[in-house]
Motif scaffolding. Structure first.
Motif, mmCIF file in Angstrom:
data_model
loop_
_atom_site.group_PDB
_atom_site.id
_atom_site.type_symbol
_atom_site.label_atom_id
_atom_site.label_comp_id
_atom_site.label_asym_id
_atom_site.label_seq_id
_atom_site.Cartn_x
_atom_site.Cartn_y
_atom_site.Cartn_z
ATOM 1 N N THR A 1 68.055 -55.606 48.041
ATOM 2 C CA THR A 1 66.625 -55.908 47.956
ATOM 3 C C THR A 1 66.132 -55.679 46.535
ATOM 4 O OG1 THR A 1 65.903 -53.667 48.481
ATOM 5 C CG2 THR A 1 66.325 -55.164 50.346
ATOM 6 N N LEU A 2 64.993 -56.269 46.216
ATOM 7 C CA LEU A 2 64.410 -56.094 44.893
ATOM 8 C C LEU A 2 64.106 -54.628 44.632
ATOM 9 C CD1 LEU A 2 61.922 -59.121 44.845
ATOM 10 C CD2 LEU A 2 64.346 -59.066 44.263
ATOM 11 N N ALA A 3 63.629 -53.929 45.665
ATOM 12 C CA ALA A 3 63.318 -52.511 45.527
ATOM 13 C C ALA A 3 64.574 -51.700 45.241
ATOM 14 C CB ALA A 3 62.629 -51.998 46.789
ATOM 15 N N ALA A 4 65.653 -52.023 45.994
ATOM 16 C CA ALA A 4 66.911 -51.298 45.806
ATOM 17 C C ALA A 4 67.499 -51.541 44.419
ATOM 18 C CB ALA A 4 67.906 -51.706 46.888
ATOM 19 N N ALA A 5 67.220 -52.720 43.852
ATOM 20 C CA ALA A 5 67.727 -53.046 42.517
ATOM 21 C C ALA A 5 66.879 -52.422 41.424
ATOM 22 C CB ALA A 5 67.759 -54.562 42.339
ATOM 23 N N GLY A 6 65.804 -51.775 41.816
ATOM 24 C CA GLY A 6 64.963 -51.087 40.851
ATOM 25 C C GLY A 6 63.955 -51.971 40.155
ATOM 26 N N LEU A 7 63.743 -53.179 40.673
ATOM 27 C CA LEU A 7 62.766 -54.075 40.056
ATOM 28 C C LEU A 7 61.352 -53.631 40.403
ATOM 29 C CD1 LEU A 7 64.499 -57.543 40.633
ATOM 30 C CD2 LEU A 7 64.502 -56.111 38.576
ATOM 31 N N GLN A 8 60.477 -53.725 39.415
ATOM 32 C CA GLN A 8 59.103 -53.259 39.599
ATOM 33 C C GLN A 8 58.108 -54.353 39.255
ATOM 34 O OE1 GLN A 8 58.491 -49.647 37.383
ATOM 35 N NE2 GLN A 8 60.343 -48.672 38.199
ATOM 36 N N HIS A 9 56.883 -54.165 39.706
ATOM 37 C CA HIS A 9 55.808 -55.126 39.464
ATOM 38 C C HIS A 9 55.659 -55.375 37.957
ATOM 39 C CE1 HIS A 9 52.108 -57.266 40.507
ATOM 40 N NE2 HIS A 9 51.553 -56.700 39.442
ATOM 41 N N GLY A 10 55.692 -56.686 37.561
ATOM 42 C CA GLY A 10 55.533 -57.048 36.164
ATOM 43 C C GLY A 10 56.818 -57.140 35.374
ATOM 44 N N ASP A 11 57.967 -56.867 36.022
ATOM 45 C CA ASP A 11 59.247 -56.954 35.304
ATOM 46 C C ASP A 11 59.540 -58.382 34.859
ATOM 47 O OD1 ASP A 11 61.395 -54.428 36.892
ATOM 48 O OD2 ASP A 11 59.763 -54.292 35.432
ATOM 49 N N LEU A 12 60.292 -58.487 33.742
ATOM 50 C CA LEU A 12 60.700 -59.777 33.198
ATOM 51 C C LEU A 12 62.202 -59.954 33.379
ATOM 52 C CD1 LEU A 12 60.012 -62.329 31.438
ATOM 53 C CD2 LEU A 12 60.593 -60.923 29.449
ATOM 54 N N LEU A 13 62.595 -61.092 33.956
ATOM 55 C CA LEU A 13 64.015 -61.413 34.138
ATOM 56 C C LEU A 13 64.314 -62.746 33.475
ATOM 57 C CD1 LEU A 13 62.944 -60.279 37.234
ATOM 58 C CD2 LEU A 13 65.431 -60.014 37.348
ATOM 59 N N SER A 14 65.561 -62.896 33.004
ATOM 60 C CA SER A 14 66.025 -64.164 32.431
ATOM 61 C C SER A 14 66.940 -64.851 33.431
ATOM 62 C CB SER A 14 66.784 -63.917 31.121
ATOM 63 O OG SER A 14 65.957 -63.317 30.168
ATOM 64 N N LEU A 15 66.790 -66.173 33.538
ATOM 65 C CA LEU A 15 67.669 -66.963 34.399
ATOM 66 C C LEU A 15 68.603 -67.772 33.510
ATOM 67 C CD1 LEU A 15 68.512 -68.029 37.171
ATOM 68 C CD2 LEU A 15 66.704 -69.758 36.969
ATOM 69 N N HIS A 16 69.894 -67.445 33.564
ATOM 70 C CA HIS A 16 70.897 -68.151 32.776
ATOM 71 C C HIS A 16 71.602 -69.138 33.699
ATOM 72 C CE1 HIS A 16 71.229 -64.370 29.986
ATOM 73 N NE2 HIS A 16 70.008 -64.855 30.092
ATOM 74 N N THR A 17 71.436 -70.420 33.420
ATOM 75 C CA THR A 17 71.990 -71.415 34.331
ATOM 76 C C THR A 17 73.399 -71.863 33.958
ATOM 77 O OG1 THR A 17 70.868 -73.167 33.092
ATOM 78 C CG2 THR A 17 69.729 -72.262 35.003
ATOM 79 N N LYS A 18 73.781 -71.730 32.704
ATOM 80 C CA LYS A 18 75.161 -72.021 32.318
ATOM 81 C C LYS A 18 75.426 -71.404 30.957
ATOM 82 C CE LYS A 18 74.190 -76.580 30.280
ATOM 83 N NZ LYS A 18 74.536 -77.999 30.299
ATOM 84 N N ARG A 19 76.672 -71.361 30.563
ATOM 85 C CA ARG A 19 77.080 -70.777 29.292
ATOM 86 C C ARG A 19 76.441 -71.535 28.130
ATOM 87 N NH1 ARG A 19 81.509 -67.903 27.054
ATOM 88 N NH2 ARG A 19 82.205 -68.696 25.042
ATOM 89 N N VAL A 20 75.925 -70.784 27.187
ATOM 90 C CA VAL A 20 75.352 -71.402 25.986
ATOM 91 C C VAL A 20 76.459 -72.076 25.187
ATOM 92 C CG1 VAL A 20 74.175 -70.949 23.807
ATOM 93 C CG2 VAL A 20 73.470 -69.734 25.873
ATOM 94 N N GLN A 21 76.234 -73.326 24.788
ATOM 95 C CA GLN A 21 77.191 -74.057 23.968
ATOM 96 C C GLN A 21 76.612 -74.216 22.573
ATOM 97 O OE1 GLN A 21 78.828 -77.659 25.875
ATOM 98 N NE2 GLN A 21 77.724 -77.036 27.706
ATOM 99 N N VAL A 22 77.383 -73.850 21.562
ATOM 100 C CA VAL A 22 76.895 -73.862 20.190
ATOM 101 C C VAL A 22 77.675 -74.861 19.350
ATOM 102 C CG1 VAL A 22 76.466 -72.488 18.122
ATOM 103 C CG2 VAL A 22 76.270 -71.430 20.387
ATOM 104 N N ALA A 23 76.943 -75.663 18.572
ATOM 105 C CA ALA A 23 77.547 -76.573 17.602
ATOM 106 C C ALA A 23 77.134 -76.115 16.214
ATOM 107 C CB ALA A 23 77.087 -78.003 17.840
ATOM 108 N N SER A 24 78.076 -76.125 15.277
ATOM 109 C CA SER A 24 77.767 -75.710 13.916
ATOM 110 C C SER A 24 77.974 -76.862 12.950
ATOM 111 C CB SER A 24 78.633 -74.517 13.498
ATOM 112 O OG SER A 24 80.000 -74.864 13.519
ATOM 113 N N SER A 25 77.062 -76.971 11.998
ATOM 114 C CA SER A 25 77.148 -77.942 10.928
ATOM 115 C C SER A 25 77.627 -77.209 9.687
ATOM 116 C CB SER A 25 75.762 -78.561 10.690
ATOM 117 O OG SER A 25 75.752 -79.395 9.565
ATOM 118 N N ARG A 26 78.464 -77.827 8.869
ATOM 119 C CA ARG A 26 79.088 -77.106 7.763
ATOM 120 C C ARG A 26 78.058 -76.426 6.864
ATOM 121 N NH1 ARG A 26 81.366 -77.273 2.630
ATOM 122 N NH2 ARG A 26 80.215 -79.122 2.033
ATOM 123 N N THR A 27 76.994 -77.143 6.496
ATOM 124 C CA THR A 27 75.959 -76.548 5.653
ATOM 125 C C THR A 27 74.576 -76.586 6.297
ATOM 126 O OG1 THR A 27 75.494 -78.646 4.502
ATOM 127 C CG2 THR A 27 77.183 -77.213 3.557
ATOM 128 N N GLY A 28 74.457 -77.224 7.476
ATOM 129 C CA GLY A 28 73.146 -77.430 8.078
ATOM 130 C C GLY A 28 72.657 -76.344 9.007
#
Length: 471
Positions: free
Chosen positions: A56-83
């Motif tokens: 339960t939310l209570a058992a997990a220690g969540l409290q009124h006003g807490d902020l949670l992030s929802l990660h739907t998949k692994r972040v994919q990063v592309a790099s540009s040589r100088t950009g």
């Protein structure tokens, strides 16, 4: 008891939910996914702890006003040589960290949804969305403006980049190009030949496409391998293509290799052609190639000062499993975990100073002029130009339990098993991470461009360090 919990995506979009404290974590997650219209993911607290299951939310220690992030998949990063960097976030949107020479994605942000993959030239980016559209941004001189061909960019399945241009492969096997013509951005001269394309490869200034029938079509700078007319009849039953700075090597179905491009940069393999049989893999430095044969030996060609001549270590090159290249040198990992190097000595071609330490090596990474080897005990061995990360003595005591190493042009970053990061090399290339060291915790992946690094943390936080401002 009712709780108000704020659930946000990595893009910043979120929802405020009123839920009962007796509700389960899974029920909260499912509701958040419905409210935000995203795929299933994981809920992470502001402390970076994943919460899940039937608790339960209570058992997990969540409290009124807490902020949670929802990660739907692994972040994919592309790099540009100088950009800089562009990342596909968990909800399919895109975030950018770019240099002064590269325009960010703010002008096209509304178009960047359901992004599947991103490709980068030296200073621009191209994103493929789930509906086959392509969205571009960055410096127009590097392919950042695709408006001239936008109507043709439909049903795109893959994008390849040269230094300053892009080539998009569509589902119907046709190719669309944009960017400066001298860098491969204009394929009009071979447009009729570009049908039933299966794969595209690029050098710095040219492209090579493998067709369904195994033939090859090239375009772009002739000085970069864009003209394959001298070997066209040999380019049959081509299975793969590799590229150096200005040359290509194509592997045929019979295990042989055909090369073209600037002869001094690997475009001429005639000196070793008889030995190029049963080729399993090819690696390229800036101006040379190294091929691993089926018997575990190695054949090299190209600039003899950039690793194109391995005669001094030929007898040692037996049972070779993998090869890594710096700008002008090569390092081969043998079956027994030892390493053999050749090429320009000051750029990593001479590992004699650390040879006794090079045992049980699992992987090797390279900056422009140095190498870093990870051993099975989690220790790291480095060699090459010290100003390019070849000397890791200042960080050696911290380099324990290393699981991955990433390299910029002149520095290295090592990811440890506990999620911490250790850096060394030139400060202007990311070798000094002190400014963000306290935040570098629970890191899941590292990415590099020429002068900076990016880290993705388990909490969803993304950090950069080094020199993103290219003067």
């Amino acid at each position: 008891m009712s709780l108000r919990l704020d659930v946000v995506l990595l893009s910043g979009r979120g929802a405020s939910l009123e839920v009962d404290a007796s509700s389960t974590i899974d029920a909260l997650k499912q509701r958040a996914q419905r409210e935000l219209g995203v795929a299933p993911g994981t809920l992470v607290t502001s402390a970076g702890v994943e919460v899940k299951g039937q608790a339960t939310l209570a058992a997990a220690g969540l409290q009124h006003g807490d902020l949670l992030s929802l990660h739907t998949k692994r972040v994919q990063v592309a790099s540009s040589r100088t950009g800089g960097f562009s990342a596909i976030l968990g909800d399919g949107s895109v975030a950018c960290w770019v240099s002064r020479s590269c325009e960010d994605c703010s002008a096209v942000q509304e178009q960047l949804h359901s992004v599947q993959q991103i490709q980068a030239s030296d200073c621009a980016f191209a994103a493929i969305c789930s509906d086959g559209r392509v969205v571009t941004w960055g410096n127009p001189a590097y392919g950042g403006d695709s408006s001239a061909v936008q109507e043709q960019l439909q049903n795109v399945t893959h994008v390849q980049a040269s230094a300053r241009a892009f080539a998009a492969l569509r589902g119907d096997g046709r190719v669309v190009t944009w960017g400066p013509w001298r860098w491969g951005g204009d394929s009009s001269a071979v447009k009729e030949q570009l049908q039933d394309v299966q794969q595209i490869q690029s050098s710095r200034g040219a492209f090579a496409a493998i067709l369904t029938d195994g033939s090859v079509v090239t375009w772009g700078s002739s000085a970069g391998g864009g003209d394959s007319s001298n070997v066209r009849m040999q380019l049959q039953d081509v299975r793969w293509i590799r590229a150096s700075y200005a040359a290509f090597a194509a592997g045929l179905g019979d295990g042989s290799v055909v090369t073209w491009g600037i002869w001094g940069l690997g475009g001429d393999s005639s000196r070793v052609q008889e030995g190029l049989q049963d080729v399993q893999e090819v690696q390229a430095s800036h101006s040379a190639f190294a091929a691993i044969l089926g018997n575990g030996s190695v054949v090299t060609w190209g600039d003899i000062y950039a690793g194109g001549d391995c005669s001094d270590v030929q007898e040692q090159l037996q049972d070779v499993r993998r090869i890594q290249a710096s700008f002008r040198a090569f390092a081969a990992i043998l079956g027994d975990g030892s390493v053999v190097t050749w090429g320009r000595a000051l750029q990593g071609g001479d590992s004699s100073a650390v040879q006794e330490q090079l045992h049980s090596v699992q992987q090797v990474q390279a900056s422009d002029s140095a190498f870093a080897a990870i051993r099975s005990d989690g220790r790291v061995v480095t060699w090459g130009d010290s100003s390019f990360g070849g000397d890791s003595s200042v960080a050696q005591e911290q380099l324990r339990d290393v699981v991955h190493v990433q390299a910029s042009e002149r520095a290295f970053a090592a990811l440890l098993g506990d999620g911490r990061v250790v850096t060394w090399g030139h400060p202007d290339s990311g070798g000094d991470s002190r400014a963000v060291q306290e935040q570098l915790r629970d890191v899941q992946q590292l990415q590099a461009m020429s002068s900076a690094f990016l880290a993705v943390c388990a909490t969803g936080g993304i950090l950069t360090w080094g020199k993103l401002s290219i003067e």
